[in-house]
Design a protein around this motif. Structure first.
Motif, PDB file in Angstrom:
ATOM      1  N   ARG A 357       0.809  -1.268  -0.089  1.00 36.98           N
ATOM      2  CA  ARG A 357      -0.130  -0.004   0.060  1.00 36.98           C
ATOM      3  C   ARG A 357       0.760   1.237  -0.022  1.00 36.98           C
ATOM      4  NH1 ARG A 357      -5.403   0.095   0.645  1.00 36.98           N
ATOM      5  NH2 ARG A 357      -6.384  -2.150   0.994  1.00 36.98           N
ATOM      6  N   ARG A 358       1.835   1.390   0.697  1.00 39.36           N
ATOM      7  CA  ARG A 358       2.549   2.410   1.086  1.00 39.36           C
ATOM      8  C   ARG A 358       3.654   2.541  -0.115  1.00 39.36           C
ATOM      9  NH1 ARG A 358       5.277   4.217   6.381  1.00 39.36           N
ATOM     10  NH2 ARG A 358       7.341   4.826   5.661  1.00 39.36           N
ATOM     11  N   PHE A 359       4.177   1.431  -0.658  1.00 38.98           N
ATOM     12  CA  PHE A 359       5.076   1.192  -1.881  1.00 38.98           C
ATOM     13  C   PHE A 359       4.235   1.778  -3.148  1.00 38.98           C
ATOM     14  CE2 PHE A 359       6.278  -1.289  -5.753  1.00 38.98           C
ATOM     15  CZ  PHE A 359       7.708  -1.017  -5.596  1.00 38.98           C
ATOM     16  N   LEU A 360       3.080   1.516  -3.412  1.00 36.30           N
ATOM     17  CA  LEU A 360       2.156   2.177  -4.373  1.00 36.30           C
ATOM     18  C   LEU A 360       1.525   3.466  -4.244  1.00 36.30           C
ATOM     19  CD1 LEU A 360       0.260  -1.248  -5.332  1.00 36.30           C
ATOM     20  CD2 LEU A 360       2.033  -0.324  -6.508  1.00 36.30           C
ATOM     21  N   GLY A 361       1.865   4.227  -2.922  1.00 36.63           N
ATOM     22  CA  GLY A 361       1.315   5.198  -2.808  1.00 36.63           C
ATOM     23  C   GLY A 361      -0.107   5.472  -2.468  1.00 36.63           C
ATOM     24  N   LEU A 362      -0.484   4.236  -1.940  1.00 37.51           N
ATOM     25  CA  LEU A 362      -2.013   4.261  -1.550  1.00 37.51           C
ATOM     26  C   LEU A 362      -2.243   4.714  -0.120  1.00 37.51           C
ATOM     27  CD1 LEU A 362      -2.999   0.722  -3.133  1.00 37.51           C
ATOM     28  CD2 LEU A 362      -3.350   2.985  -3.971  1.00 37.51           C
ATOM     29  N   THR A 363      -1.138   4.770   0.683  1.00 37.92           N
ATOM     30  CA  THR A 363      -1.122   5.384   2.077  1.00 37.92           C
ATOM     31  C   THR A 363      -0.103   6.482   1.890  1.00 37.92           C
ATOM     32  OG1 THR A 363       0.327   3.685   2.869  1.00 37.92           O
ATOM     33  CG2 THR A 363      -1.866   3.307   3.165  1.00 37.92           C
ATOM     34  N   PRO A 364      -0.058   7.220   2.889  1.00 39.41           N
ATOM     35  CA  PRO A 364       0.985   8.409   2.813  1.00 39.41           C
ATOM     36  C   PRO A 364       2.264   8.016   3.155  1.00 39.41           C
ATOM     37  CG  PRO A 364      -0.955   9.170   4.363  1.00 39.41           C
ATOM     38  CD  PRO A 364      -0.935   7.459   4.037  1.00 39.41           C
ATOM     39  N   ALA A 365       3.417   8.522   2.399  1.00 37.03           N
ATOM     40  CA  ALA A 365       4.739   8.169   2.581  1.00 37.03           C
ATOM     41  C   ALA A 365       5.149   8.624   4.103  1.00 37.03           C
ATOM     42  CB  ALA A 365       5.662   9.034   1.651  1.00 37.03           C
ATOM     43  N   GLY A 366       6.146   8.036   4.466  1.00 40.75           N
ATOM     44  CA  GLY A 366       6.864   8.485   5.774  1.00 40.75           C
ATOM     45  C   GLY A 366       8.398   8.383   5.806  1.00 40.75           C
ATOM     46  N   PRO A 367       9.060   8.591   6.811  1.00 45.95           N
ATOM     47  CA  PRO A 367      10.465   8.559   7.041  1.00 45.95           C
ATOM     48  C   PRO A 367      11.325   7.637   6.130  1.00 45.95           C
ATOM     49  CG  PRO A 367       9.364   9.004   9.133  1.00 45.95           C
ATOM     50  CD  PRO A 367       8.292   8.446   8.289  1.00 45.95           C
ATOM     51  N   LEU A 368      10.589   6.448   6.126  1.00 43.14           N
ATOM     52  CA  LEU A 368      11.465   5.356   5.302  1.00 43.14           C
ATOM     53  C   LEU A 368      11.387   5.466   3.899  1.00 43.14           C
ATOM     54  CD1 LEU A 368      11.098   2.078   7.439  1.00 43.14           C
ATOM     55  CD2 LEU A 368      13.169   3.549   7.361  1.00 43.14           C
ATOM     56  N   ASP A 369      10.783   6.436   3.490  1.00 42.22           N
ATOM     57  CA  ASP A 369      10.674   6.662   1.956  1.00 42.22           C
ATOM     58  C   ASP A 369      11.705   7.714   1.543  1.00 42.22           C
ATOM     59  OD1 ASP A 369       8.220   4.766   1.051  1.00 42.22           O
ATOM     60  OD2 ASP A 369       7.343   5.929   2.747  1.00 42.22           O
ATOM     61  N   ARG A 370      12.246   8.233   2.463  1.00 45.97           N
ATOM     62  CA  ARG A 370      13.254   9.116   2.018  1.00 45.97           C
ATOM     63  C   ARG A 370      14.437   8.581   1.395  1.00 45.97           C
ATOM     64  NH1 ARG A 370      15.284  14.007   6.142  1.00 45.97           N
ATOM     65  NH2 ARG A 370      17.141  14.639   4.690  1.00 45.97           N
ATOM     66  N   GLU A 371      14.875   9.101   0.400  1.00 42.71           N
ATOM     67  CA  GLU A 371      16.051   8.555  -0.343  1.00 42.71           C
ATOM     68  C   GLU A 371      17.408   9.121   0.172  1.00 42.71           C
ATOM     69  OE1 GLU A 371      16.099   8.956  -4.473  1.00 42.71           O
ATOM     70  OE2 GLU A 371      14.315   7.840  -4.673  1.00 42.71           O
ATOM     71  N   VAL A 372      18.328   8.017   0.506  1.00 40.48           N
ATOM     72  CA  VAL A 372      19.788   8.344   0.881  1.00 40.48           C
ATOM     73  C   VAL A 372      20.497   7.693   0.032  1.00 40.48           C
ATOM     74  CG1 VAL A 372      21.091   8.129   2.752  1.00 40.48           C
ATOM     75  CG2 VAL A 372      18.936   8.694   3.488  1.00 40.48           C
ATOM     76  N   GLY A 373      21.602   8.474  -0.733  1.00 36.30           N
ATOM     77  CA  GLY A 373      22.360   7.530  -1.464  1.00 36.30           C
ATOM     78  C   GLY A 373      22.025   6.852  -2.574  1.00 36.30           C
ATOM     79  N   GLY A 374      20.803   7.618  -3.001  1.00 40.84           N
ATOM     80  CA  GLY A 374      20.211   7.224  -4.377  1.00 40.84           C
ATOM     81  C   GLY A 374      19.035   5.981  -4.183  1.00 40.84           C
ATOM     82  N   GLU A 375      18.642   5.659  -2.777  1.00 40.62           N
ATOM     83  CA  GLU A 375      17.640   4.716  -2.595  1.00 40.62           C
ATOM     84  C   GLU A 375      16.686   4.983  -1.269  1.00 40.62           C
ATOM     85  OE1 GLU A 375      18.848   0.695  -2.019  1.00 40.62           O
ATOM     86  OE2 GLU A 375      20.206   1.219  -0.498  1.00 40.62           O
ATOM     87  N   LEU A 377      15.238   4.467   2.060  1.00 40.09           N
ATOM     88  CA  LEU A 377      15.805   3.996   3.322  1.00 40.09           C
ATOM     89  C   LEU A 377      15.042   2.440   3.556  1.00 40.09           C
ATOM     90  CD1 LEU A 377      15.738   6.900   5.623  1.00 40.09           C
ATOM     91  CD2 LEU A 377      17.838   5.755   4.923  1.00 40.09           C
ATOM     92  N   TRP A 378      14.019   2.409   3.171  1.00 40.81           N
ATOM     93  CA  TRP A 378      13.393   1.132   3.499  1.00 40.81           C
ATOM     94  C   TRP A 378      14.072   0.209   2.534  1.00 40.81           C
ATOM     95  CZ3 TRP A 378      11.697  -1.463  -0.704  1.00 40.81           C
ATOM     96  CH2 TRP A 378      11.105  -0.738  -1.931  1.00 40.81           C
ATOM     97  N   ARG A 379      14.563   0.222   1.353  1.00 41.69           N
ATOM     98  CA  ARG A 379      14.939  -0.620   0.955  1.00 41.69           C
ATOM     99  C   ARG A 379      16.314  -1.087   1.498  1.00 41.69           C
ATOM    100  NH1 ARG A 379      16.060  -1.335  -5.745  1.00 41.69           N
ATOM    101  NH2 ARG A 379      17.852   0.092  -5.598  1.00 41.69           N
ATOM    102  N   LEU A 380      17.078  -0.244   2.022  1.00 41.32           N
ATOM    103  CA  LEU A 380      18.431  -0.365   2.601  1.00 41.32           C
ATOM    104  C   LEU A 380      18.326  -1.122   3.880  1.00 41.32           C
ATOM    105  CD1 LEU A 380      21.158   0.108   3.391  1.00 41.32           C
ATOM    106  CD2 LEU A 380      20.785   2.305   4.247  1.00 41.32           C
ATOM    107  N   ALA A 381      17.178  -0.919   4.590  1.00 42.83           N
ATOM    108  CA  ALA A 381      16.852  -1.426   5.948  1.00 42.83           C
ATOM    109  C   ALA A 381      16.336  -3.018   5.523  1.00 42.83           C
ATOM    110  CB  ALA A 381      15.607  -0.794   6.477  1.00 42.83           C
ATOM    111  N   ILE A 382      15.746  -3.189   4.447  1.00 43.08           N
ATOM    112  CA  ILE A 382      15.221  -4.609   4.045  1.00 43.08           C
ATOM    113  C   ILE A 382      16.582  -5.280   3.694  1.00 43.08           C
ATOM    114  CG2 ILE A 382      13.972  -6.109   2.609  1.00 43.08           C
ATOM    115  CD1 ILE A 382      11.898  -4.072   2.607  1.00 43.08           C
TER     116      ILE A 382
END
Length: 631
Positions: A357-375, A377-382
């Motif tokens: 839901r959040r990935f598709l923008g169906l719910t509001p973005a949050g701090p983990l959607d912020r990009e750091v180093g070109g990606e 944060l959620w992807r780095l965390a995973i």
């Protein structure tokens, strides 16, 4: 092997679902009874014991030759039911699991199994009756002919031999259900052989004759040549699917659930033809049915097909096509995401509904959607949580790019869904509970590491105060925050304030042994021991891929930090309350008493001396350890 030879087998040394299979010989003999209730009761008991919930046991392998003999004996009643039972046994327990494409044992994997492997052994023992089964296609009892065709459909190693006989039966059969069963069987056999020579036969039968035969012809075509199932055949199947409300009596294919059989066949057709419209329509037609998740998984595979195999990392939203994005929204809206996690994972997608839901923008973005180093944060965390990047990568990214308050917000966002960092990516077949346990520890350390590196003690204390006021206190958040705050205060020569003890208690509820132990060790005894003694001594067994393991939590993890008689009393009480027939952590208990030292000795001495003490051996061993330590 005749049933008169049953006594030659050591059934006491063979297991079924409930222990030694000593009752199996009587069950097999009862199948020859002249009384229908006895026969049917015996078969039901055998199905429960040797093929428990669709999983074969060693007793099923031993019983298979006798069941073959009974099924082929014309003097035995209920032969049709025995043939269906043999079909289930041949495929490892339940033919319905293989209703989509059959059970092909001609591949390398099956051939390389040792001869005594249960699946290989039972298949070979059932298949040994091939001559008799082919003969039963002409039996005077139509129900036997139906069941024989079902069994032959799953004996793929004999497909080349069976196909001509079944083909002849299709031409000669007059009974509707027996003809439908033979047609279905021929479709499976042609599928194993890669033979499309019967396509015209299937197409012809699909346009004339009784409805069941027309449906069977379309299903047979879906097995033999799914790409040849055109619009007319799809309509036959979709109409039948819409009308398949009740199980079909005396037609054992897929347990009589023709709707499920049709749904799986159409799923195969849609996959073969890459027909997304068919699959989406089928998704609606299977609403509320057990086949809907399989259809949904196939849709995912179809929409992401042709992209060069599984991706090496999670996809980003910008990498999706409009069709892919629309399909994912479709699945999210129908709440199917949780049931198709493996399919999503193999295409580089997050496999929890909140994540998507959040990935598709169906719910509001949050701090983990912020990009750091070109990606993001959620992807780095995973990546960190999946052991594909070190914890330091997360810590350095947050420390180098975010301010202290932003680090706190990012860690709080990472601690709760979405994104579900406790779900591995890619999805693996590991035991879920064990994986989650280890990942919770890793998540806490990842979060507390970033908080220690990037946030000063005063801001951590403020965050802890806000958490005290929060309605939803996640254990992992509490653990991460108090670990970071305690570490920061220790560097300043300070101790965690007593007002934060509820957060320590919440963190102790999770088995973060080493990190929370350090927090407790810094507290004075008068604050530490009440926190520990408030916890139960919890332990439980868990079956993991490596076998049965015992896990402990609660007071077990921290009791060594106590030194009071109250702790000894609570530990002693917990040991005595173990179920006498249960598996208990005796070694852990002895170690805990030893850690308590002299405070435990009086209680241990008294219980060791009393022969009526439950689990007395624990106290005897603990007494020897304590005496040795004091000597």
């Amino acid at each position: 092997m005749a049933t008169t030879d049953l006594g030659a087998i050591d059934w006491n040394g063979i297991e079924h679902a409930y222990g030694p299979a000593t009752d199996v010989p009587d069950g097999l003999r009862a199948l020859r009874s002249s009384k229908a209730p006895e026969r049917r009761g015996a078969l039901k008991r055998l199905d429960d014991t040797i093929n428990h919930q669709g999983t074969i046991t060693p007793a099923a392998v031993a019983a298979a030759p006798f069941l073959v003999e009974l099924a082929l004996d014309p003097s035995v009643k209920d032969r049709a039911a025995l043939l269906v039972f043999l079909a289930n046994l041949a495929v490892g327990g339940d033919h319905i699991r293989h209703i989509t494409s059959g059970y092909d044992v001609r591949g390398r994997g099956f051939a390389e199994l040792p001869e005594d492997h249960p699946y290989k052994a039972i298949y070979q023992r059932v298949a040994a009756g091939i001559d008799g089964y082919l003969g039963l296609l002409s039996d005077k009892d139509a129900s036997v002919r139906v069941a024989a065709a079902l069994l032959l459909a799953f004996l793929s190693s004999h497909a080349e031999r069976s196909a001509p006989v079944v083909r002849g039966r299709v031409a000669a059969e007059t009974d509707e259900k027996a003809l439908a069963s033979a047609v279905l069987c021929l479709g499976y056999l042609d599928g194993y052989l890669g033979d499309e020579g019967d396509v015209d036969r299937f197409l012809d039968l699909a346009q004339k004759g009784p409805e069941l035969v027309r449906v069977a012809a379309c299903l047979g075509l879906a097995s033999a040549a799914p790409s040849r199932v055109g619009a007319a055949e799809q309509k036959v199947l979709l109409d039948a699917l819409a009308g398949a409300a009740q199980p079909l009596a005396d037609f054992p294919w897929c347990g009589g659930e023709l709707g499920n059989h049709i749904a799986m066949a159409l799923t195969r057709v849609g996959a073969a033809r890459q027909d997304v419209d068919l699959l989406v329509g089928l998704l609606e037609a299977t609403r509320g049915k057990p086949t809907q998740p399989r259809v949904a998984s196939t849709i995912v595979d179809a929409v992401f097909a042709g992209e060069g195999g599984p991706p090496s990392d999670l996809r980003l939203p910008s990498e999706l096509s409009e069709a892919q994005r629309g399909m994912l929204k479709h699945l999210v809206e129908r709440q199917l995401v949780q049931r198709i996690g493996p399919a999503l994972s193999r295409h580089g997608l997050l496999s929890a509904e909140g994540d998507l839901r959040r990935f598709l923008g169906l719910t509001p973005a949050g701090p983990l959607d912020r990009e750091v180093g070109g990606e993001p944060l959620w992807r780095l965390a995973i990546r960190v949580m999946s052991d594909r990047a070190p914890v330091e990568a997360w810590v350095n990214a947050l420390e180098g790019s975010l301010g202290p308050a932003e680090v706190i917000e990012a860690c709080l966002d990472a601690a709760v869904p979405p994104y579900a960092l406790l779900v591995p990516w890619p999805r693996r077949g590991d035991d879920t509970w064990t994986v989650t346990l280890g990942r919770r520890t890793r998540l806490q350390r990842m979060l507390s590491g970033a908080l220690i590196a990037g946030v000063p003690a005063d801001l951590l204390a403020q965050a802890a105060d806000r958490l005290l006021e929060a309605q939803d206190r996640r254990d992992v958040v509490c653990a991460a925050l108090v670990v970071a705050l305690s570490e920061a205060l220790a560097k300043e020569g300070k101790t965690l304030d007593a007002r934060h003890d509820p957060l320590v208690a919440a963190g102790m509820a999770e088995p973060f042994a080493e990190d929370v132990r350090a927090v407790l060790a810094r507290l004075p005894p008068d604050r530490r021991e009440p926190l520990i003694l408030a916890l139960p001594f919890e332990h439980y067994m868990q079956t993991t891929p490596a076998g049965r393991r015992m896990f402990v939590r609660g007071a077990w993890l921290y009791v060594a930090l106590c030194s009071s008689e109250a702790a000894a009393d609570k530990l002693a009480s917990a040991v005595q309350k173990w179920r006498v027939d249960g598996e208990v952590p005796k070694d852990r208990a002895v170690e805990a008493f030893a850690a308590l030292g002299s405070a435990a000795l009086p209680r241990v001495e008294a219980l060791a001396a009393d022969e009526s003490t439950p689990h007395r051996e624990v106290f005897v061993r603990a007494r020897e350890r304590l005496r040795g330590a004091s000597a």
